[in-house]
Enzyme design. Structure first.
Site, PDB file in Angstrom:
ATOM      1  N   ASP A 126      -7.205   2.020   9.934  1.00  0.00           N
ATOM      2  CA  ASP A 126      -6.943   1.161   8.968  1.00  0.00           C
ATOM      3  C   ASP A 126      -5.987   0.259   9.364  1.00  0.00           C
ATOM      4  OD1 ASP A 126      -8.245   2.584   6.924  1.00  0.00           O
ATOM      5  OD2 ASP A 126      -6.500   4.119   6.275  1.00  0.00           O
ATOM      6  N   ARG A 176     -13.860  -3.249   8.264  1.00  0.00           N
ATOM      7  CA  ARG A 176     -13.630  -3.270   6.518  1.00  0.00           C
ATOM      8  C   ARG A 176     -12.966  -4.611   6.221  1.00  0.00           C
ATOM      9  NH1 ARG A 176     -10.060   1.259   5.332  1.00  0.00           N
ATOM     10  NH2 ARG A 176     -11.580   2.554   5.512  1.00  0.00           N
TER      11      ARG A 176
END
Ligand SMILES: Cc1cc2nc3c(=O)[nH]c(=O)nc-3n(C[C@H](O)[C@H](O)[C@H](O)COP(=O)(O)OP(=O)(O)OC[C@H]3O[C@@H](n4cnc5c(N)ncnc54)[C@H](O)[C@@H]3O)c2cc1C
Length: 304
Positions: A126, A176
């Site tokens: 992340d 992402r």
């Protein structure tokens, strides 16, 4: 009037007892235990969606906390593999020690990456706030050399992201793409919503055109529509990309994307350190907190 109350409720969250905040936040997390996460993954699987599991916790300050999180991820990977669940893992670098010690964070990540590689499970790093952007990208690029099943996140609100993509494309990184959730200074991040949407579309276009895999992480219909136009123009098969959404956000859009034949993965967080993550989600959409308060007070319907 109700939006003013909603913002007021979110503004006073630090004063609200945690059990009450938990009630607002419940929709965004699978629960407190790995069993809760597994149950949610199964429910999403029945809908046709994949998952990515996040062990909640971030910005920890003690070595032992990072080791506990590492061990929990090892347990998650064992369970995903044993139960053949359609899920991978998402990991916050500061939960593994990025703000404590560069050696420690690398050791922790390598242990998880080794286990993920054994079961051919993908691991997503992340992206957190801007003090960690460069160190997170460097970490991801380094790990990717050793472990092909590693990917990272880029944030469309960051002015630097289109440039960062050059390095990520060169490494064939699975990325992402999201808007970004942290409060950043204007010198670093676009503040205008339309500019962020345009940058999001440009990043999707650049990454997919280069033949790299993208996780398109948004609930914004404008971003989804622009991404689908790019996918159609490039004639990409559904295994070249996936859409991604957060647990608890817009299940109707989720079902619509799936029904159109795209793959979709849901971010499934669980764990006892639910507070910071949940407050970010509530600030993103203050009406959730407002609806819950109104329903507790019996003055209006709760958000479905
Ligand atoms: C799978 C996934 C992973 C992510 N990982 C990261 C990460 O690593 N780093 C990072 O900085 N950010 C991450 N994010 C968060 C992201 O950056 C955005 O903050 C978030 O997705 C909201 O942006 P949006 O594109 O949905 O657009 P928005 O314009 O914010 O939202 C579009 C619509 O979605 C709905 N919506 C959005 N948020 C909520 C909410 N919390 N509750 C209810 N409804 C809501 C509303 O209807 C809103 O109008 C991730 C998001 C997703 C989906």
């Amino acid at each position: 009037m109700s939006s003013l109350i909603d913002r007021l409720v979110v503004g006073t969250l630090p004063l609200v007892p945690r059990p009450v905040v938990f009630r607002f936040a419940r929709r965004y997390i699978a629960g407190l235990t790995l069993d809760d996460a597994v149950r949610t993954v199964r429910e999403l699987e029945a809908e046709g969606a994949m998952s990515t599991i996040d062990v909640l916790g971030e910005a920890v300050t003690r070595r032992e906390q990072t080791e506990a999180t590492r061990d929990e991820y090892l347990r998650v990977l064992d369970v995903l593999s044993a139960q053949r669940l359609p899920a991978n893992v998402s990991v916050k670098p500061t939960a593994l020690g990025l703000s404590i010690d560069p050696k420690l964070v690398r050791e922790n990540f390598r242990a998880i990456c080794r286990k993920a590689a054994e079961s051919e499970t993908f691991l997503r790093i992340d992206m957190e706030d801007s003090p960690f952007t460069e160190s997170t990208l460097a970490l991801a690029l380094e790990l990717k050399e050793e472990f092909p099943n590693v990917g990272v996140v880029v944030q469309a609100y960051m002015r630097r992201t289109l440039r960062d993509l050059d390095r990520l494309v060169a490494a064939r990184m699975n990325v992402r793409i999201c808007k970004g959730i942290y409060v950043e200074p204007r010198a670093l991040a676009y503040k205008d919503r339309q500019v962020v949407i345009e940058n999001f579309a440009a990043i999707v276009e650049k990454h997919l055109s280069a033949g790299c895999y993208a996780g398109i992480a948004t609930h914004d219909e404008a971003c989804v529509q622009r991404a689908i136009a790019t996918i159609d123009r490039l004639k990409l098969s559904p295994d070249r990309y996936e859409f991604q959404m957060l647990l608890g956000v817009d299940p109707l859009l989720r079902r619509t994307i799936l029904a159109a034949g795209h793959r979709l993965r849901v971010y499934v967080p669980y764990g006892k350190d639910w507070y910071k993550y949940s407050v970010r989600r509530l600030k993103e959409n203050p009406s959730i907190a407002g609806h819950t308060v109104r329903s507790i007070l019996g003055i209006g319907p709760a958000q479905s």
